[in-house]
Design a protein around this motif. Structure first.
Motif, PDB file in Angstrom:
ATOM      1  N   ALA A 119       0.674  11.149  -0.201  1.00  0.00           N
ATOM      2  CA  ALA A 119       1.876  10.886   0.600  1.00  0.00           C
ATOM      3  C   ALA A 119       1.894   9.908   1.298  1.00  0.00           C
ATOM      4  O   ALA A 119       2.992   8.987   1.450  1.00  0.00           O
ATOM      5  CB  ALA A 119       1.999  12.257   1.614  1.00  0.00           C
ATOM      6  N   GLY A 120       1.021   9.329   1.585  1.00  0.00           N
ATOM      7  CA  GLY A 120       0.495   8.015   1.933  1.00  0.00           C
ATOM      8  C   GLY A 120       0.984   6.789   1.006  1.00  0.00           C
ATOM      9  O   GLY A 120       1.727   5.892   1.459  1.00  0.00           O
ATOM     10  N   PHE A 121       0.511   7.018   0.010  1.00  0.00           N
ATOM     11  CA  PHE A 121       0.726   6.027  -1.185  1.00  0.00           C
ATOM     12  C   PHE A 121       2.265   6.306  -1.733  1.00  0.00           C
ATOM     13  O   PHE A 121       2.814   5.192  -1.926  1.00  0.00           O
ATOM     14  CB  PHE A 121      -0.210   6.461  -2.489  1.00  0.00           C
ATOM     15  CG  PHE A 121      -1.464   5.644  -2.472  1.00  0.00           C
ATOM     16  CD1 PHE A 121      -1.572   4.353  -2.831  1.00  0.00           C
ATOM     17  CD2 PHE A 121      -2.429   6.250  -2.115  1.00  0.00           C
ATOM     18  CE1 PHE A 121      -2.527   3.738  -2.610  1.00  0.00           C
ATOM     19  CE2 PHE A 121      -3.901   5.553  -2.115  1.00  0.00           C
ATOM     20  CZ  PHE A 121      -3.880   4.370  -2.238  1.00  0.00           C
ATOM     21  N   TYR A 122       2.838   7.426  -1.620  1.00  0.00           N
ATOM     22  CA  TYR A 122       4.170   7.467  -1.746  1.00  0.00           C
ATOM     23  C   TYR A 122       5.199   6.674  -0.847  1.00  0.00           C
ATOM     24  O   TYR A 122       6.120   5.937  -1.479  1.00  0.00           O
ATOM     25  CB  TYR A 122       4.733   9.134  -1.647  1.00  0.00           C
ATOM     26  CG  TYR A 122       6.058   9.238  -1.740  1.00  0.00           C
ATOM     27  CD1 TYR A 122       6.709   9.455  -3.306  1.00  0.00           C
ATOM     28  CD2 TYR A 122       7.099   9.497  -0.684  1.00  0.00           C
ATOM     29  CE1 TYR A 122       7.910   9.579  -3.274  1.00  0.00           C
ATOM     30  CE2 TYR A 122       8.314   9.592  -0.936  1.00  0.00           C
ATOM     31  CZ  TYR A 122       8.829   9.851  -2.316  1.00  0.00           C
ATOM     32  OH  TYR A 122      10.025   9.967  -2.428  1.00  0.00           O
ATOM     33  N   ALA A 123       4.731   6.509   0.459  1.00  0.00           N
ATOM     34  CA  ALA A 123       5.603   6.063   1.294  1.00  0.00           C
ATOM     35  C   ALA A 123       5.443   4.446   1.044  1.00  0.00           C
ATOM     36  O   ALA A 123       6.200   3.656   1.140  1.00  0.00           O
ATOM     37  CB  ALA A 123       5.057   6.178   2.665  1.00  0.00           C
ATOM     38  N   LEU A 124       4.057   3.998   0.728  1.00  0.00           N
ATOM     39  CA  LEU A 124       3.879   2.721   0.386  1.00  0.00           C
ATOM     40  C   LEU A 124       4.405   2.083  -0.826  1.00  0.00           C
ATOM     41  O   LEU A 124       5.127   1.066  -0.645  1.00  0.00           O
ATOM     42  CB  LEU A 124       2.168   2.501   0.285  1.00  0.00           C
ATOM     43  CG  LEU A 124       1.564   1.163   0.211  1.00  0.00           C
ATOM     44  CD1 LEU A 124       2.069   0.438   1.727  1.00  0.00           C
ATOM     45  CD2 LEU A 124       0.157   1.272   0.060  1.00  0.00           C
ATOM     46  N   ALA A 125       4.310   3.022  -1.772  1.00  0.00           N
ATOM     47  CA  ALA A 125       5.161   2.671  -2.964  1.00  0.00           C
ATOM     48  C   ALA A 125       6.795   2.516  -2.925  1.00  0.00           C
ATOM     49  O   ALA A 125       7.275   1.941  -3.363  1.00  0.00           O
ATOM     50  CB  ALA A 125       4.699   3.848  -4.407  1.00  0.00           C
ATOM     51  N   ASN A 126       7.243   3.380  -2.100  1.00  0.00           N
ATOM     52  CA  ASN A 126       8.765   3.455  -1.842  1.00  0.00           C
ATOM     53  C   ASN A 126       9.244   2.357  -1.064  1.00  0.00           C
ATOM     54  O   ASN A 126      10.218   1.466  -1.034  1.00  0.00           O
ATOM     55  CB  ASN A 126       9.382   4.562  -1.301  1.00  0.00           C
ATOM     56  CG  ASN A 126       9.292   5.695  -2.156  1.00  0.00           C
ATOM     57  OD1 ASN A 126      10.088   5.451  -3.272  1.00  0.00           O
ATOM     58  ND2 ASN A 126       9.004   6.768  -2.113  1.00  0.00           N
ATOM     59  N   ASN A 127       8.279   1.786  -0.188  1.00  0.00           N
ATOM     60  CA  ASN A 127       8.490   0.677   0.739  1.00  0.00           C
ATOM     61  C   ASN A 127       8.369  -0.865   0.088  1.00  0.00           C
ATOM     62  O   ASN A 127       8.855  -1.624   0.570  1.00  0.00           O
ATOM     63  CB  ASN A 127       7.946   0.871   2.161  1.00  0.00           C
ATOM     64  CG  ASN A 127       8.557   1.656   3.085  1.00  0.00           C
ATOM     65  OD1 ASN A 127       9.602   1.644   3.519  1.00  0.00           O
ATOM     66  ND2 ASN A 127       7.671   2.827   3.284  1.00  0.00           N
ATOM     67  N   TYR A 128       7.265  -0.628  -0.822  1.00  0.00           N
ATOM     68  CA  TYR A 128       6.908  -1.856  -1.362  1.00  0.00           C
ATOM     69  C   TYR A 128       6.978  -1.555  -2.875  1.00  0.00           C
ATOM     70  O   TYR A 128       5.611  -1.958  -3.603  1.00  0.00           O
ATOM     71  CB  TYR A 128       5.591  -2.431  -0.789  1.00  0.00           C
ATOM     72  CG  TYR A 128       5.303  -2.669   0.508  1.00  0.00           C
ATOM     73  CD1 TYR A 128       6.141  -3.759   1.032  1.00  0.00           C
ATOM     74  CD2 TYR A 128       5.116  -1.918   1.428  1.00  0.00           C
ATOM     75  CE1 TYR A 128       6.173  -4.129   2.510  1.00  0.00           C
ATOM     76  CE2 TYR A 128       5.259  -1.976   3.006  1.00  0.00           C
ATOM     77  CZ  TYR A 128       5.815  -3.153   3.331  1.00  0.00           C
ATOM     78  OH  TYR A 128       5.773  -3.263   4.808  1.00  0.00           O
ATOM     79  N   PRO A 129       7.945  -1.311  -3.684  1.00  0.00           N
ATOM     80  CA  PRO A 129       7.816  -0.990  -5.214  1.00  0.00           C
ATOM     81  C   PRO A 129       7.431  -2.181  -5.865  1.00  0.00           C
ATOM     82  O   PRO A 129       6.713  -2.091  -7.302  1.00  0.00           O
ATOM     83  CB  PRO A 129       9.286  -0.832  -5.486  1.00  0.00           C
ATOM     84  CG  PRO A 129       9.991  -1.286  -4.340  1.00  0.00           C
ATOM     85  CD  PRO A 129       9.382  -1.149  -3.146  1.00  0.00           C
ATOM     86  N   GLN A 130       7.498  -3.373  -5.352  1.00  0.00           N
ATOM     87  CA  GLN A 130       7.030  -4.534  -6.284  1.00  0.00           C
ATOM     88  C   GLN A 130       5.505  -4.787  -6.178  1.00  0.00           C
ATOM     89  O   GLN A 130       5.060  -5.541  -6.820  1.00  0.00           O
ATOM     90  CB  GLN A 130       7.668  -6.042  -5.601  1.00  0.00           C
ATOM     91  CG  GLN A 130       7.363  -6.132  -4.349  1.00  0.00           C
ATOM     92  CD  GLN A 130       8.196  -5.702  -2.995  1.00  0.00           C
ATOM     93  OE1 GLN A 130       8.374  -4.424  -3.035  1.00  0.00           O
ATOM     94  NE2 GLN A 130       8.359  -6.491  -2.114  1.00  0.00           N
ATOM     95  N   TYR A 131       4.862  -4.036  -5.082  1.00  0.00           N
ATOM     96  CA  TYR A 131       3.552  -4.221  -5.128  1.00  0.00           C
ATOM     97  C   TYR A 131       2.749  -2.913  -5.498  1.00  0.00           C
ATOM     98  O   TYR A 131       1.420  -2.827  -5.548  1.00  0.00           O
ATOM     99  CB  TYR A 131       3.163  -4.569  -3.716  1.00  0.00           C
ATOM    100  CG  TYR A 131       3.735  -5.858  -3.268  1.00  0.00           C
ATOM    101  CD1 TYR A 131       3.327  -7.265  -3.831  1.00  0.00           C
ATOM    102  CD2 TYR A 131       4.642  -6.053  -2.314  1.00  0.00           C
ATOM    103  CE1 TYR A 131       3.976  -8.308  -3.659  1.00  0.00           C
ATOM    104  CE2 TYR A 131       5.109  -7.098  -1.759  1.00  0.00           C
ATOM    105  CZ  TYR A 131       4.822  -8.199  -2.607  1.00  0.00           C
ATOM    106  OH  TYR A 131       5.532  -9.540  -2.120  1.00  0.00           O
ATOM    107  N   VAL A 132       3.181  -1.702  -5.242  1.00  0.00           N
ATOM    108  CA  VAL A 132       2.720  -0.651  -5.387  1.00  0.00           C
ATOM    109  C   VAL A 132       3.455   0.392  -6.335  1.00  0.00           C
ATOM    110  O   VAL A 132       4.347   0.555  -6.351  1.00  0.00           O
ATOM    111  CB  VAL A 132       2.254   0.306  -4.266  1.00  0.00           C
ATOM    112  CG1 VAL A 132       1.627   1.476  -4.323  1.00  0.00           C
ATOM    113  CG2 VAL A 132       1.753  -0.760  -3.126  1.00  0.00           C
ATOM    114  N   GLU A 133       2.543   0.894  -7.406  1.00  0.00           N
ATOM    115  CA  GLU A 133       2.976   1.879  -8.453  1.00  0.00           C
ATOM    116  C   GLU A 133       2.098   3.313  -8.143  1.00  0.00           C
ATOM    117  O   GLU A 133       1.106   3.315  -8.252  1.00  0.00           O
ATOM    118  CB  GLU A 133       2.722   1.389  -9.788  1.00  0.00           C
ATOM    119  CG  GLU A 133       3.281   2.552 -11.091  1.00  0.00           C
ATOM    120  CD  GLU A 133       2.946   1.759 -12.335  1.00  0.00           C
ATOM    121  OE1 GLU A 133       2.261   2.322 -12.958  1.00  0.00           O
ATOM    122  OE2 GLU A 133       3.513   0.658 -12.578  1.00  0.00           O
ATOM    123  N   LEU A 134       3.135   4.444  -8.137  1.00  0.00           N
ATOM    124  CA  LEU A 134       2.404   5.734  -8.097  1.00  0.00           C
ATOM    125  C   LEU A 134       2.432   6.710  -9.104  1.00  0.00           C
ATOM    126  O   LEU A 134       3.702   6.691  -9.517  1.00  0.00           O
ATOM    127  CB  LEU A 134       2.985   6.300  -6.662  1.00  0.00           C
ATOM    128  CG  LEU A 134       2.547   7.731  -6.301  1.00  0.00           C
ATOM    129  CD1 LEU A 134       1.254   8.004  -6.103  1.00  0.00           C
ATOM    130  CD2 LEU A 134       3.331   8.200  -5.179  1.00  0.00           C
TER     131      LEU A 134
END
Length: 115
Positions: free
Chosen positions: A93-108
């Motif tokens: 869930a934490g990575f989901y929020a991070l990926a949604n807020n910073y899709p240019q930097y995080v892929e889940l």
């Protein structure tokens, strides 16, 4: 880019988190995206270690933690499988929020996507 992948193999009982890469959102030491992702990884590793110390795992977990490369594998005992899965879901869930807020930097790749 940071890539976080969650996998659950019910037949072997293994629950896995694999994280690779760097966000490169800022210079080293000032990259908040990378710091947050690292925090999630270390949180998962510590929680899995606690499960091991409490004898809730079948065997010692795999905790390979290095800069830009982490693998965490837990094989919980049957009566603790749901607890371990929940632990990984919270981190997901934490990575989901991070990926949604910073899709240019995080892929889940969440549970079920890679299996």
């Amino acid at each position: 880019m940071i890539r976080a992948e969650f996998m659950a193999d019910r037949s072997s009982g293994a629950i896995t988190l694999k994280v690779t890469g760097h966000a490169m959102a800022n210079e080293k030491g000032k990259d908040l995206v990378c710091a947050i992702a690292s925090g999630y990884v270390y949180q998962a590793a510590q929680a899995v270690q606690f499960m091991y110390e409490d004898k809730e795992l079948r065997k010692k977990p795999r905790l390979d933690l290095a800069s830009g490369d982490a693998v965490i594998v837990a094989k919980p005992k049957d009566d603790h499988y749901v607890d371990a899965l929940h632990l990984f879901f919270v981190v997901q869930a934490g990575f989901y929020a991070l990926a949604n807020n910073y899709p240019q930097y995080v892929e889940l790749k969440p549970f079920g996507a890679a299996e």
